[in-house]
Design a protein around this motif. Structure first.
Motif, PDB file in Angstrom:
ATOM      1  N   PHE A 186      45.376  28.491  31.425  1.00  0.00           N
ATOM      2  CA  PHE A 186      44.668  29.700  31.817  1.00  0.00           C
ATOM      3  C   PHE A 186      44.070  29.509  33.205  1.00  0.00           C
ATOM      4  N   GLU A 187      43.780  30.617  33.880  1.00  0.00           N
ATOM      5  CA  GLU A 187      43.143  30.575  35.195  1.00  0.00           C
ATOM      6  C   GLU A 187      42.317  31.838  35.397  1.00  0.00           C
ATOM      7  N   ILE A 188      41.100  31.640  35.914  1.00  0.00           N
ATOM      8  CA  ILE A 188      40.201  32.741  36.252  1.00  0.00           C
ATOM      9  C   ILE A 188      39.772  32.516  37.692  1.00  0.00           C
ATOM     10  N   ASP A 189      40.082  33.470  38.570  1.00  0.00           N
ATOM     11  CA  ASP A 189      39.813  33.324  39.999  1.00  0.00           C
ATOM     12  C   ASP A 189      38.587  34.123  40.436  1.00  0.00           C
ATOM     13  N   GLY A 190      38.042  33.748  41.597  1.00  0.00           N
ATOM     14  CA  GLY A 190      37.037  34.544  42.275  1.00  0.00           C
ATOM     15  C   GLY A 190      35.627  34.457  41.726  1.00  0.00           C
TER      16      GLY A 190
END
Length: 170
Positions: A134-138
């Motif tokens: 998973f990846e969550i940006d910003g």
């Protein structure tokens, strides 16, 4: 929480949060980060099951429960914050519900006791674990709570601090 590995990478003034978890988990971050835009989502009733079994939606989103089975369904949730009861409905586009409060919404059918599904209503940036990643940006430097939600709706939380010195503390 041995089922999760988490990393944070500082890019400019924000962080990119990535990691691994068992397939079918949802991950979301609550805190001061901007909310994801609400939208319209579909959870299908097909083969006497919810498809997909779990979805993640931003708070304020509408979910349509389509019925692709040749029989009636009666979908409901007794969740305190986002509970609803659609009543009986036949094959077709189904009925919609708006989910306004973050949390985990377990789904059931009054007619078919074997039907179980989950809607995760995220109050911040989110990701559904696909292929174990998973990846969550910003994410700006702040204090957060990170939520790891299992397919059966259990919400495991941990405090998370992303600080201006580009470090992460769990």
């Amino acid at each position: 929480m041995n089922a999760f590995v988490l990393a944070a990478l500082a890019v400019a003034q924000t962080f990119s949060l990535s990691g691994t978890a068992a397939r079918g988990f949802a991950v979301w971050v609550s805190g001061p980060a901007d909310r994801a835009a609400a939208g319209e989502f579909v959870m299908r009733n097909v083969g006497l099951a919810f498809k997909p079994e779990m979805i993640v939606v931003p708070a304020g989103s509408r979910v349509r429960f389509s019925n692709e089975d040749p029989l009636y369904h009666s979908i409901y949730s007794t969740d305190e914050a986002n509970g609803f009861d659609l009543g009986y409905y036949d094959t077709g586009p189904g009925k919609t519900v708006t989910f306004t409060r973050p949390g985990v919404v377990p789904l059931r059918c009054h007619i078919h006791a074997s039907m179980h599904g989950t809607i995760v209503v995220a109050g911040g940036p989110y990701a559904l674990v696909r292929d174990g990643r998973f990846e969550i940006d910003g994410l700006p430097p702040e204090k957060y709570t990170i939520h790891f939600i299992t397919a059966d709706g259990v919400d495991h939380t941990r405090g998370l601090t992303l600080d201006r010195n580009r470090t992460m503390n769990l």
